[in-house]
Design an enzyme around this catalytic site. Structure first.
Site, PDB file in Angstrom:
ATOM      1  N   GLU A  91      -2.727   5.788   9.531  1.00 36.26           N
ATOM      2  CA  GLU A  91      -3.233   5.493  10.859  1.00 36.26           C
ATOM      3  C   GLU A  91      -4.748   5.452  10.775  1.00 36.26           C
ATOM      4  O   GLU A  91      -5.363   6.301  10.108  1.00 36.26           O
ATOM      5  CB  GLU A  91      -2.829   6.575  11.868  1.00 36.26           C
ATOM      6  CG  GLU A  91      -1.392   6.534  12.292  1.00 36.26           C
ATOM      7  CD  GLU A  91      -1.070   7.616  13.317  1.00 36.26           C
ATOM      8  OE1 GLU A  91      -0.030   7.493  13.984  1.00 36.26           O
ATOM      9  OE2 GLU A  91      -1.853   8.586  13.447  1.00 36.26           O
ATOM     10  N   GLN A 136       9.788   6.641  11.541  1.00 35.57           N
ATOM     11  CA  GLN A 136       8.983   5.422  11.433  1.00 35.57           C
ATOM     12  C   GLN A 136       8.925   4.900  10.001  1.00 35.57           C
ATOM     13  O   GLN A 136       8.997   3.692   9.759  1.00 35.57           O
ATOM     14  CB  GLN A 136       7.566   5.706  11.934  1.00 35.57           C
ATOM     15  CG  GLN A 136       7.501   6.060  13.393  1.00 35.57           C
ATOM     16  CD  GLN A 136       6.130   6.538  13.832  1.00 35.57           C
ATOM     17  OE1 GLN A 136       5.909   6.770  15.014  1.00 35.57           O
ATOM     18  NE2 GLN A 136       5.206   6.709  12.907  1.00 35.57           N
ATOM     19  N   TRP A 173      10.631  10.842  18.605  1.00 36.90           N
ATOM     20  CA  TRP A 173       9.776  10.229  17.588  1.00 36.90           C
ATOM     21  C   TRP A 173       9.694  11.113  16.340  1.00 36.90           C
ATOM     22  O   TRP A 173       9.719  12.342  16.410  1.00 36.90           O
ATOM     23  CB  TRP A 173       8.368  10.017  18.134  1.00 36.90           C
ATOM     24  CG  TRP A 173       8.294   9.009  19.241  1.00 36.90           C
ATOM     25  CD1 TRP A 173       9.185   8.036  19.533  1.00 36.90           C
ATOM     26  CD2 TRP A 173       7.251   8.912  20.206  1.00 36.90           C
ATOM     27  NE1 TRP A 173       8.773   7.314  20.620  1.00 36.90           N
ATOM     28  CE2 TRP A 173       7.574   7.830  21.050  1.00 36.90           C
ATOM     29  CE3 TRP A 173       6.077   9.617  20.449  1.00 36.90           C
ATOM     30  CZ2 TRP A 173       6.769   7.441  22.114  1.00 36.90           C
ATOM     31  CZ3 TRP A 173       5.260   9.231  21.506  1.00 36.90           C
ATOM     32  CH2 TRP A 173       5.609   8.147  22.332  1.00 36.90           C
ATOM     33  N   ALA A 181      -8.213  15.275  10.971  1.00 38.13           N
ATOM     34  CA  ALA A 181      -7.422  15.654  12.143  1.00 38.13           C
ATOM     35  C   ALA A 181      -7.748  14.785  13.351  1.00 38.13           C
ATOM     36  O   ALA A 181      -8.916  14.475  13.625  1.00 38.13           O
ATOM     37  CB  ALA A 181      -7.660  17.119  12.477  1.00 38.13           C
ATOM     38  N   ASP A 182      -6.689  14.420  14.078  1.00 43.18           N
ATOM     39  CA  ASP A 182      -6.839  13.715  15.352  1.00 43.18           C
ATOM     40  C   ASP A 182      -6.562  14.640  16.526  1.00 43.18           C
ATOM     41  O   ASP A 182      -6.702  14.245  17.677  1.00 43.18           O
ATOM     42  CB  ASP A 182      -5.866  12.526  15.404  1.00 43.18           C
ATOM     43  CG  ASP A 182      -4.409  12.992  15.311  1.00 43.18           C
ATOM     44  OD1 ASP A 182      -3.754  13.113  16.360  1.00 43.18           O
ATOM     45  OD2 ASP A 182      -3.934  13.247  14.193  1.00 43.18           O
TER      46      ASP A 182
END
Length: 846
Positions: A743, A460, A439, A689-690
């Protein structure tokens, strides 16, 4: 009354153990600079609670305001001072949230400290700043009443104690100019020649001005004026570092002419007398004007110098060159949230057989004026071995300004966001995927020439601007091009491509180069309707390094601001810089350039940087990382309500990245706010941030990513992710965006947490209902609601439905079925469904 540091008083910061030792109480011998000085306020509750009651040294008297949130109390210290501490003794009507600010002129304010969640009582704040005026600016009241202070105490040292005011006239014989002259016998220079029998006189009109160049920035302490009969009734004494942006040192009204001296406090290279109302029917006329200077005890900030410890300058003969690249890569390969920052600078020449692998916070740049001046026969590589072949976290690195002939014919640049590839000539192909085709989630190319084919493979999405390519093999979801020779044709209805023939407005990022053995910064010119690379024509200007303050690790915000006030540009060398006050960029055409992902961290809730509503500021190549105390706005471009026309010379924001959380808890209500018109935002990743440290729905709360209030703003390469509310909120007219990647926040606890106005979820890209004209191309929003996969977001995009709104090539995607979208834009577009990660598209709306 027992004083306590505010960090101890607030539960929100109770965990901070390294606070400075407590200062003596007000009963000790130290006398506040503010005691007995002139105080003013936005309002008073009644005649018995005047502003002066808060600085009278009497804890039995107080100032109190009208019952409103936006109120302030201000004290004039009488001279410029270095302020180290502010104490506030609150009456029962206290401020829950407030700021302490400082100013040199009582007009332009810099935050010294932002306080949230105060519990009243006695607050003692350690601060650092220089100015003449200090104020408490209330943000939110804790009670229904106004604000009320028993005492407002300011401590520090005045400059008067460090040096006196020179009796000599620093303006005598210096170059002078004026708005007009009455005739050839009354030139501007006559007011500075030391001869009281000669004079300057102006035309008979208001306003008029007389200006002198002192030759260098100086501290100005007094101005003498000897008026002829044609005097100024109302005028201002002003100072400037650059002769364009002026600060008022003294405003005089009702003057009667003759000879007068005025004590002032400020600094500048240029001093002017700006007349606004004449005392007679004639013009303005001065026999003599004198300027006296002193010293603040702080020497002027020097421009130029070396590039600091984290810049590695090499040439083709550098011993063990490959080892230098390898050593830095070993430190940085997986240091996603580390503090190491590095910049490789390659002098012009030919480099054979090297492979420069780039890890986090590592940049590589050629030092030629053109990319082909620096030739690499080898590779500059980004891969994802550190993350098991997954390139979706290959952030924060860059390559710029060289030519490369890849060793096997194709170079690998498998990056994610915040990894620009600029001004590069690839004499071969370019592979954007990691080894094994794992990915990948990039990416950005600009002003580059790839002779061979670009292969995105597993990427992507990608945006390419003002470049040329020999071919382009494929795309996954969203591949957008503007001004790219050789780009594939638009096929978004059935494929991933959106292609614009030209880019409406662009200006390439400033870059460091060598002119012989001398470092300079090249500042490229604006292009309109650009197509292809900007080089080797290289329209623009070169600035010598001595016009830059070369910022090195350990520099303070006060010194950086002093450099800006002197008219210097900023070159941040690689490092992490903690800021205890906001950096204020006020001069037109200021360049703020970072090397090696230099990182700015605002402390104690201050904003990191404010840019005035002026022409042509260039912000480029740095990261702003939110601190643990909430900042209102990390980067603000233009003052609220700005409306000046900057179309001929816009401010640009390029490769400026924002992070909230990840390296530790971070908080900011707004990440970037654009108030100025005509700004060009060219490649940014604004990221809540995730993953990493300090991550959680409230732990790294950040409501808004990008807010655009200015008109005619253009965004090219806009990456904004994971915000608690709107990722992008666009209120300005005639805005345009070319490429947007988003996102939604992974950690939304449930649908109720983001339901508003009957809508589930905040749109990734919201155009305000008041906007009548807006256009955008190539936009994608993805959801991955890991905390509650049952959430169905109403839409990815929300815009008004009018003839001036034109949205092209939009998509929404559910990543693996963790949450879904009901629509693409407003109530248009098919819902996403299942776990197959298939986009739902709208090619044109409305």
């Amino acid at each position: 009354m027992r004083w306590r540091p505010l960090g101890v008083a607030l539960a929100a910061t109770a965990a901070l153990t390294a606070l400075p030792a407590a200062h003596p109480s007000a009963g000790a011998a130290e006398i506040p600079l503010s005691q007995g000085k002139t105080a003013t306020a936005s309002s008073v509750e009644n005649a018995g609670t005047a502003a002066g009651k808060a600085v009278d040294g009497d804890t039995g008297t107080r100032w109190s305001s009208a019952a409103g949130d936006d109120q302030w109390l201000q004290v004039d210290l009488g001279a410029t001072a270095s302020v180290t501490r502010v104490e506030l003794a609150w009456e029962a009507a206290y401020a829950k949230d407030y700021k302490v600010q400082i100013s040199g002129d009582g007009t332009t304010w810099t935050d010294l400290k932002s306080v949230t969640g105060s519990d009243g009582g006695a607050d003692s704040l350690d601060v650092s700043g220089r100015g003449r005026y200090v104020r408490m600016l209330g943000v939110h009241r804790a009670t229904p009443y106004g604000y009320s202070l028993w005492e407002f105490r300011v401590f520090g040292g005045t400059d008067a104690g460090q040096a006196g005011c020179d009796s000599g006239n620093a303006a005598k014989g210096r170059p002078a100019t004026a708005s007009s002259t009455e005739n050839a016998g009354t030139p501007a220079s006559a007011a500075f020649d030391g001869d009281t029998a000669t004079r300057w006189s102006s035309q008979a009109a208001d306003p008029q001005w007389l200006q002198v160049d002192l030759g260098a920035v100086k501290d100005i302490c007094k101005v003498d004026l000897n008026w002829e009969a044609a005097y100024a009734k109302d005028f201002r004494i002003q100072a400037s570092a650059d002769g364009q942006n002026w600060s008022t040192l003294k405003s005089v009204t009702g003057a009667t002419g003759g000879t007068a001296s005025y004590d002032v406090s400020g600094s500048g290279r240029y001093v002017r007398i700006y007349g606004t109302a004449r005392g007679t029917g004639y013009g303005y006329s001065l026999w003599e004007a004198g300027v006296h200077t002193g010293t603040s005890g702080l020497p002027p900030v020097q421009g130029g110098g070396d590039l600091g410890p984290n810049v590695i300058v090499v040439d083709p003969s550098t011993p063990n060159l490959q080892q230098k690249f390898d050593d830095v890569f070993a430190r940085q390969e997986s240091a996603q949230f580390g503090t190491g920052r590095y910049q490789f600078l390659l002098k012009p020449g030919t480099y054979n057989g090297i492979n420069a692998q780039l890890g986090f916070y590592t940049s590589i740049s050629g030092l030629g004026l053109n990319p082909d001046d620096t030739q690499i026969n080898g590779d500059v590589t980004v891969d994802a071995g550190w993350f098991n072949g997954n390139a979706t976290q290959n952030f924060w690195r860059s390559a710029e300004n060289f030519a490369i002939t890849p060793s096997n014919g194709t170079d690998r640049w498998a990056v994610a966001q915040a990894a620009p590839f600029r001004r590069i000539h690839v004499k071969g192909g370019l592979n954007l995927a990691p080894n094994g085709y794992g990915w990948a989630s990039g990416g950005y190319i600009a002003d580059s020439k790839i002779d061979g084919t670009v292969g995105p493979y597993s990427q992507q999405q990608w945006y390419t601007r003002d470049s040329s390519v020999g071919g382009w093999t494929n795309g996954v979801w969203n591949m957008t091009f503007s001004g790219v020779q050789g780009a594939p044709a638009t096929n978004f209805d059935s494929g991933p491509y959106t292609t614009l023939d030209t880019t409406p407005v662009s200006r390439e990022k400033p870059f460091l180069y060598l002119d012989g053995s001398t470092y300079k910064v090249f500042v490229p010119a604006k292009r309109t309707n650009a197509r292809g690379v900007s080089w080797p024509a290289n329209a623009g200007t070169s600035l010598p390094l001595d016009r830059f303050y070369v910022v090195k690790p350990g520099a303070t915000a006060a010194t950086i601001n002093a450099a800006l006030a002197q008219g210097l540009n900023l070159l941040f060398t690689p490092g992490v810089y903690h800021l205890d006050q906001t950096l204020d960029v006020t001069r037109p055409d200021t360049v703020v350039l970072g090397l090696g992902l230099a990182t700015l961290v605002p402390d104690n809730g201050v904003d990191a940087m404010h840019v005035a509503d002026v022409d042509g500021v260039r912000l480029a190549g740095f990261l702003i990382d939110a601190g643990p105390v909430n900042s209102d706005t990390l980067l603000r471009i233009g003052t609220p309500g700005a409306g000046a026309d900057h179309s001929a010379n816009p401010t640009t924001m390029q490769d400026v990245f924002i992070r909230i959380g990840g390296a530790g808890p971070g908080l900011a209500t707004n990440s970037v706010v654009v108030n100025s018109d005509d700004v060009v935002v060219d490649h940014t990743w604004i990221w809540r941030a995730d993953h990493g440290s300090g991550v959680g729905w409230d732990t790294n709360r950040a409501d808004y990513g990008l807010r655009v209030n200015g008109d005619d703003v253009l965004a090219t390469g806009l990456f904004v992710e994971h915000f608690n509310k709107y990722d992008v909120y666009w209120s300005g007219e005639r805005g345009r965006t070319i490429f947007f990647q988003n996102e939604k926040a992974y950690d939304v606890p449930n649908a109720a947490a983001v339901t508003h106005d009957g809508i589930v979820g905040y749109a990734a890209y919201k155009v305000a209902d008041s906007v009548t004209t807006h256009e955008a191309w190539g936009l994608g929003s993805y959801c991955n609601f890991t905390a509650d996969p049952s959430i169905v977001q109403t839409h990815g995009f929300q815009v008004p439905v009018t003839s001036g709104i034109k949205m092209h090539d939009l998509m929404v995607i559910s990543l693996g079925g963790k949450g879904q979208y009901a629509h693409v834009v407003n109530s248009t577009g098919a819902p996403t469904s299942g776990t197959d990660t298939v986009p739902s598209k709208v090619t044109s709306f409305p």
